[in-house]
Motif scaffolding. Structure first.
Motif, PDB file in Angstrom:
ATOM      1  N   ALA A 153      57.496  35.931  34.339  1.00 57.77           N
ATOM      2  CA  ALA A 153      57.912  37.324  34.505  1.00 57.77           C
ATOM      3  C   ALA A 153      56.757  38.175  35.030  1.00 57.77           C
ATOM      4  N   VAL A 154      55.549  37.957  34.508  1.00 52.99           N
ATOM      5  CA  VAL A 154      54.371  38.696  34.960  1.00 52.99           C
ATOM      6  C   VAL A 154      54.106  38.395  36.437  1.00 52.99           C
ATOM      7  N   THR A 155      54.184  37.138  36.808  1.00 55.26           N
ATOM      8  CA  THR A 155      53.953  36.739  38.198  1.00 55.26           C
ATOM      9  C   THR A 155      54.958  37.410  39.124  1.00 55.26           C
ATOM     10  N   LEU A 156      56.223  37.382  38.747  1.00 52.87           N
ATOM     11  CA  LEU A 156      57.260  37.969  39.595  1.00 52.87           C
ATOM     12  C   LEU A 156      57.122  39.487  39.682  1.00 52.87           C
ATOM     13  N   ALA A 157      56.780  40.146  38.587  1.00 54.75           N
ATOM     14  CA  ALA A 157      56.582  41.595  38.611  1.00 54.75           C
ATOM     15  C   ALA A 157      55.391  41.958  39.507  1.00 54.75           C
ATOM     16  N   LEU A 158      54.304  41.227  39.376  1.00 54.04           N
ATOM     17  CA  LEU A 158      53.119  41.475  40.197  1.00 54.04           C
ATOM     18  C   LEU A 158      53.433  41.281  41.675  1.00 54.04           C
ATOM     19  N   LEU A 159      54.097  40.194  41.993  1.00 56.57           N
ATOM     20  CA  LEU A 159      54.405  39.919  43.394  1.00 56.57           C
ATOM     21  C   LEU A 159      55.415  40.919  43.952  1.00 56.57           C
ATOM     22  N   GLY A 160      56.303  41.421  43.095  1.00 54.66           N
ATOM     23  CA  GLY A 160      57.199  42.491  43.521  1.00 54.66           C
ATOM     24  C   GLY A 160      56.422  43.739  43.901  1.00 54.66           C
ATOM     25  N   GLY A 161      55.402  44.066  43.121  1.00 55.64           N
ATOM     26  CA  GLY A 161      54.547  45.206  43.438  1.00 55.64           C
ATOM     27  C   GLY A 161      53.802  45.010  44.747  1.00 55.64           C
ATOM     28  N   ILE A 162      53.361  43.799  44.990  1.00 52.74           N
ATOM     29  CA  ILE A 162      52.663  43.500  46.249  1.00 52.74           C
ATOM     30  C   ILE A 162      53.615  43.679  47.424  1.00 52.74           C
ATOM     31  N   VAL A 219      53.990  35.153  49.705  1.00 51.41           N
ATOM     32  CA  VAL A 219      54.272  35.537  48.321  1.00 51.41           C
ATOM     33  C   VAL A 219      55.058  34.441  47.613  1.00 51.41           C
ATOM     34  N   ARG A 220      56.027  33.862  48.284  1.00 49.53           N
ATOM     35  CA  ARG A 220      56.821  32.789  47.682  1.00 49.53           C
ATOM     36  C   ARG A 220      55.940  31.588  47.336  1.00 49.53           C
ATOM     37  N   ARG A 221      55.105  31.172  48.261  1.00 44.54           N
ATOM     38  CA  ARG A 221      54.230  30.016  48.018  1.00 44.54           C
ATOM     39  C   ARG A 221      53.231  30.312  46.894  1.00 44.54           C
ATOM     40  N   TYR A 222      52.740  31.545  46.838  1.00 43.23           N
ATOM     41  CA  TYR A 222      51.817  31.921  45.776  1.00 43.23           C
ATOM     42  C   TYR A 222      52.523  31.878  44.425  1.00 43.23           C
ATOM     43  N   ALA A 223      53.742  32.382  44.355  1.00 42.25           N
ATOM     44  CA  ALA A 223      54.514  32.350  43.103  1.00 42.25           C
ATOM     45  C   ALA A 223      54.690  30.918  42.620  1.00 42.25           C
ATOM     46  N   VAL A 224      55.057  30.025  43.501  1.00 40.39           N
ATOM     47  CA  VAL A 224      55.240  28.620  43.135  1.00 40.39           C
ATOM     48  C   VAL A 224      53.935  28.040  42.597  1.00 40.39           C
ATOM     49  N   SER A 225      52.825  28.336  43.259  1.00 41.72           N
ATOM     50  CA  SER A 225      51.533  27.807  42.848  1.00 41.72           C
ATOM     51  C   SER A 225      51.113  28.340  41.477  1.00 41.72           C
ATOM     52  N   VAL A 226      51.210  29.651  41.265  1.00 40.48           N
ATOM     53  CA  VAL A 226      50.777  30.247  39.994  1.00 40.48           C
ATOM     54  C   VAL A 226      51.649  29.762  38.844  1.00 40.48           C
ATOM     55  N   ILE A 227      52.950  29.719  39.051  1.00 38.83           N
ATOM     56  CA  ILE A 227      53.844  29.267  37.983  1.00 38.83           C
ATOM     57  C   ILE A 227      53.560  27.809  37.637  1.00 38.83           C
ATOM     58  N   HIS A 274      41.689  44.509  38.034  1.00 36.54           N
ATOM     59  CA  HIS A 274      42.722  44.417  36.993  1.00 36.54           C
ATOM     60  C   HIS A 274      43.064  42.952  36.765  1.00 36.54           C
ATOM     61  N   SER A 275      43.450  42.637  35.543  1.00 40.03           N
ATOM     62  CA  SER A 275      43.959  41.302  35.207  1.00 40.03           C
ATOM     63  C   SER A 275      45.374  41.457  34.678  1.00 40.03           C
ATOM     64  N   PHE A 276      46.254  40.576  35.108  1.00 34.60           N
ATOM     65  CA  PHE A 276      47.646  40.593  34.688  1.00 34.60           C
ATOM     66  C   PHE A 276      47.926  39.315  33.904  1.00 34.60           C
ATOM     67  N   CYS A 277      48.411  39.458  32.674  1.00 33.17           N
ATOM     68  CA  CYS A 277      48.682  38.296  31.837  1.00 33.17           C
ATOM     69  C   CYS A 277      49.956  38.540  31.035  1.00 33.17           C
ATOM     70  N   ASN A 278      50.253  37.641  30.108  1.00 30.06           N
ATOM     71  CA  ASN A 278      51.492  37.781  29.343  1.00 30.06           C
ATOM     72  C   ASN A 278      51.468  38.958  28.371  1.00 30.06           C
ATOM     73  N   ARG A 279      50.344  39.665  28.279  1.00 25.60           N
ATOM     74  CA  ARG A 279      50.271  40.871  27.450  1.00 25.60           C
ATOM     75  C   ARG A 279      50.350  42.159  28.282  1.00 25.60           C
ATOM     76  N   THR A 280      50.480  42.007  29.605  1.00 23.81           N
ATOM     77  CA  THR A 280      50.563  43.167  30.483  1.00 23.81           C
ATOM     78  C   THR A 280      51.917  43.851  30.297  1.00 23.81           C
ATOM     79  N   LEU A 281      51.886  45.146  30.096  1.00 22.91           N
ATOM     80  CA  LEU A 281      53.110  45.919  29.918  1.00 22.91           C
ATOM     81  C   LEU A 281      53.704  46.300  31.278  1.00 22.91           C
ATOM     82  N   ILE A 282      55.010  46.450  31.331  1.00 24.21           N
ATOM     83  CA  ILE A 282      55.697  46.783  32.575  1.00 24.21           C
ATOM     84  C   ILE A 282      55.113  48.046  33.209  1.00 24.21           C
TER      85      ILE A 282
END
Length: 120
Positions: free
Chosen positions: A36-45, A16-24, A100-108
C-alpha cells in the motif's frame, strides 16, 4: 566506485510499474502495508512528476531498483532500503541527502503533504 546503471523502460508509466514490481518483490511481497505504501508513493510520483522525466535503473552492484524523476523542478531518486524496510527519497542522486523515508508506518497525510510541498 563506478556503478553500472541500466535503463529498463521507455515511458514514465512503464518505469513506475517496473519499480513497483521490484520494490514489492524486495519487501517480501506478502507485506500488505508495504504494498500500500509503495502504491501510494508511486501514485504521488505519477500525479506530480514532470512528464517524460521518470526512469527506472538498476544499480549493477546491488541489483537495487532506482526510480528517478523531476518533481517541482527538483531531481529526486527513490530506492528501497532493505535494512530499514523503507523507500528512501533523496535529493539529486542516489547518494544525495535523504529528504523523506516511506515505510509501513507512513500515514496517508504524509504522502499528500510531501508531494504538495515539492510541487508548491
Amino acid at each position: 566506485m563506478a556503478n553500472a546503471l541500466t535503463r529498463s523502460e521507455t515511458t514514465d508509466l512503464d518505469a513506475v510499474r517496473r519499480y513497483a514490481v521490484s520494490v514489492i518483490a524486495q519487501s517480501g511481497g506478502e507485506d500488505l502495508q508495504m504494498k500500500a505504501v509503495t502504491l501510494a508513493l508511486l501514485g504521488g510520483i505519477m500525479w506530480r512528476s514532470k512528464p517524460g522525466s521518470t526512469e527506472m535503473t538498476q544499480d549493477g552492484d546491488s541489483a537495487n531498483a532506482i526510480l528517478s524523476t523531476t518533481l517541482g523542478g527538483r531531481h529526486l531518486t527513490f530506492s528501497y532500503d532493505q535494512q530499514t524496510e523503507s523507500i528512501v527519497m533523496r535529493d539529486g542522486r542516489v547518494d544525495g541527502p535523504i529528504l523523506h523515508s516511506f515505510c509501513n508506518r507512513t500515514l496517508i497525510g504524509d504522502f499528500e503533504r510531501t508531494f504538495s510541498a515539492l510541487w508548491g
